[in-house]
Design an enzyme around this catalytic site. Structure first.
Site, PDB file in Angstrom:
ATOM      1  N   HIS A   1     -46.226  22.254  67.954  1.00 31.95           N
ATOM      2  CA  HIS A   1     -44.805  22.270  67.587  1.00 31.95           C
ATOM      3  C   HIS A   1     -44.536  21.132  67.355  1.00 31.95           C
ATOM      4  O   HIS A   1     -43.646  20.824  66.201  1.00 31.95           O
ATOM      5  CB  HIS A   1     -44.066  22.941  68.706  1.00 31.95           C
ATOM      6  CG  HIS A   1     -42.664  22.963  68.540  1.00 31.95           C
ATOM      7  ND1 HIS A   1     -41.992  23.772  67.776  1.00 31.95           N
ATOM      8  CD2 HIS A   1     -41.674  22.167  69.333  1.00 31.95           C
ATOM      9  CE1 HIS A   1     -40.663  23.479  67.800  1.00 31.95           C
ATOM     10  NE2 HIS A   1     -40.447  22.491  68.713  1.00 31.95           N
TER      11      HIS A   1
ATOM     12  N   TYR B   1     -28.491  14.971  67.720  1.00 25.76           N
ATOM     13  CA  TYR B   1     -29.482  14.562  68.664  1.00 25.76           C
ATOM     14  C   TYR B   1     -29.780  13.177  68.561  1.00 25.76           C
ATOM     15  O   TYR B   1     -30.489  12.634  69.802  1.00 25.76           O
ATOM     16  CB  TYR B   1     -31.187  15.371  68.037  1.00 25.76           C
ATOM     17  CG  TYR B   1     -31.700  14.452  67.239  1.00 25.76           C
ATOM     18  CD1 TYR B   1     -33.078  14.105  67.571  1.00 25.76           C
ATOM     19  CD2 TYR B   1     -31.674  14.853  65.890  1.00 25.76           C
ATOM     20  CE1 TYR B   1     -33.834  13.836  66.865  1.00 25.76           C
ATOM     21  CE2 TYR B   1     -32.460  14.084  65.099  1.00 25.76           C
ATOM     22  CZ  TYR B   1     -33.641  13.464  65.371  1.00 25.76           C
ATOM     23  OH  TYR B   1     -34.433  13.051  64.516  1.00 25.76           O
TER      24      TYR B   1
ATOM     25  N   LYS C   1     -28.237  23.469  72.133  1.00 23.18           N
ATOM     26  CA  LYS C   1     -29.071  24.184  72.968  1.00 23.18           C
ATOM     27  C   LYS C   1     -28.429  25.156  74.120  1.00 23.18           C
ATOM     28  O   LYS C   1     -29.247  25.832  74.821  1.00 23.18           O
ATOM     29  CB  LYS C   1     -30.256  23.072  73.514  1.00 23.18           C
ATOM     30  CG  LYS C   1     -31.114  22.538  72.445  1.00 23.18           C
ATOM     31  CD  LYS C   1     -32.114  23.205  71.824  1.00 23.18           C
ATOM     32  CE  LYS C   1     -33.192  22.451  71.088  1.00 23.18           C
ATOM     33  NZ  LYS C   1     -34.357  23.200  70.995  1.00 23.18           N
TER      34      LYS C   1
HETATM   35 MN    MN Z   1     -36.808  24.195  73.509  1.00 26.04          MN
END
Ligand code: MN
Length: 454
Positions: A144, A255, A264
């Site tokens: 990822h 971010y 988030k």
């Molecule tokens: Mn995450």
């Protein structure tokens, strides 16, 4: 490894409870996850339950009747149970298996008690079964991290710290919600179209999910007293599915330099069962093998036991249904299948690292694994990765990652690069191993609602 395979994992065990012996069921007698039902009929304090087949089993009813040892009652959530000594946790599991196994009349033939204790699951809703005062999300999948890094830094996808330190950020515990909770599309700032311009503001345009597993902390640690890698497993209660909903356009702008914030923390959905570490014992596997050229973890995150059995073989799947698909009675489409054993860092390493500075974990705290992705395209655990054309793992020769997005085409002809209003994301997870009974985590669902009007 404190979690051993014992008679409660015997694949030949059957139960007298309806649905438990169905080979497709996530909830055979070998699983017995922890959950809490919601509903007025249960009164002010919701009962601590386990799931078996098509029923919940109310442990407090059994405890009151003297059929289960005392102090099992631990509502309104399973946090207290997390602090129990492992031998008592194991004793509860063994006693439940004894009561529920086929040909065991003690509870089965006690009709009045059985009828009070067994609650049909049909029509019931379930709460988040633990109470988190803190939630941390990691980034433990090398695949990822490489995919996402390749999109933004094609020449330098992995930052130099990645293979030395489990990367994470502190999330928001107050917005952890139960499966089935509707998710309102967040509103926020988006990066200016050109450098120095005015940022955009409005509903998120790039709404995404992240397929993760969550670790529920059992016993905590005192402030200033780190948990060693040798003891890390003793502090784990169990695991659930976690959808870390992510607003990619908000994330991209906000971010730097302190990490994710409003992109988030608007919602994180968990599946309603804690599958205990005890139940997961047969599915432990070695930690992901590091490349010969990779650095070894520093000694505080390394142990023989962790190398040999720090991993867990859990298959994770993502499915999607649009509002139109539901109207037309079309089944959700499968988007991806990954495996938790492909994580670069183990749960024990993440937990140990989390406390190495003296940070105190508390019972019920949630540690997210980070998006679970593999090297294959259909093993990518977020839409950001699925609809991206690049492939950093195609070798040799290394393919220069593309920047194009290819939409996912749904059976209705609708196209998706990110989530649309009305979309339902359905995550599933399960463990399978030759010679053992399959166990599952249930489902983690959420439907996207339109943003609040501005
Ligand atoms: Mn995450």
């Amino acid at each position: 490894m404190p979690y051993a395979i014992d008679e409660t994992h015997d694949p030949k065990l059957k139960s007298w409870v309806e649905g438990a012996n169905d080979p497709q069921s996530d909830f055979p007698i070998q699983n017995l996850p922890l959950c809490i039902p919601s509903g007025d009929e249960f009164g002010a304090v919701l009962p601590a339950c386990t799931r078996i087949g098509d029923f919940l089993l109310d442990l407090e009813v059994l405890s009151d009747a003297g059929i289960l040892f005392e102090h099992c009652c631990c509502g309104p959530n399973w946090n207290d149970f997390g602090s129990w000594e492992l031998e008592h946790r194991l004793a509860l599991r063994k006693r439940l298996v004894e009561l529920l196994k086929a040909d065991q009349p003690e509870l089965r033939d006690h009709v009045a008690l059985r009828q009070r204790a067994l609650i049909p699951i049909s029509g019931l809703e379930l709460e988040v079964p633990f109470y988190s005062q803190d939630y941390t999300d990691f980034y433990a999948s090398l695949y990822h991290a490489t995919n996402v890094g390749s999109m933004f830094r094609p020449d330098n996808p992995l930052l130099p710290n990645y293979k030395h330190i489990p990367i994470g950020y502190h999330g928001r515990a107050s917005s952890i919600v139960a499966s089935g909770t509707r998710i309102r599309r967040p509103v926020g700032q988006q990066a200016p179209a050109e450098d120095g311009g005015t940022p955009g503001f409005g509903p998120c345009k790039l709404l995404d999910y992240e397929m993760e597993m969550g670790l529920v902390v059992g016993r905590g640690n005192e402030l200033g007293e780190p948990i060693s890698i040798e003891n890390a497993e003793d502090h784990m209660l169990g695991m659930c599915i976690l959808n870390d909903w992510s607003a990619r356009d908000l994330q991209k702008w906000e971010y730097v330099p302190l990490g994710p914030f409003l992109a988030k923390n608007f919602a994180s959905t968990v599946s309603p069962y804690i599958v205990t570490m005890e139940a997961l014992a047969p599915f432990r596997c070695q930690a992901m093998e590091r490349d010969a050229s990779d650095p070894q973890p520093l000694p505080y995150m390394d142990s023989d036991a962790n190398r040999k059995a720090g991993g867990i073989d859990i298959k994770v799947e993502v499915h999607l249904a649009s509002a139109k698909m539901r109207e037309q009675g079309i089944e959700p489409v499968h988007l991806s299948t990954g495996n938790f054993k492909d994580m670069y860092w183990t749960l024990a390493q993440m937990l140990t690292h989390h406390t190495v500075n003296g940070c105190n974990l508390q019972p019920g705290d949630l540690l997210g694994s980070g998006t679970i992705s593999g090297t294959a395209r259909d093993a990518r655990g977020s839409m950001l990765e699925l609809t991206w054309d690049g492939d950093p793992f195609a070798a040799p020769p290394v393919v220069v990652p593309g920047t194009q997005r290819t939409p996912i085409v749904l059976p209705t002809g609708e196209e998706r690069k990110f989530l649309a209003d009305g979309d339902e994301v359905i995550m599933k997870a399960y463990c399978e191993r030759e010679g053992y009974r399959r166990i599952g985590f249930g489902e983690c669902r959420g439907i996207i609602e339109p943003a609040q009007e501005l």
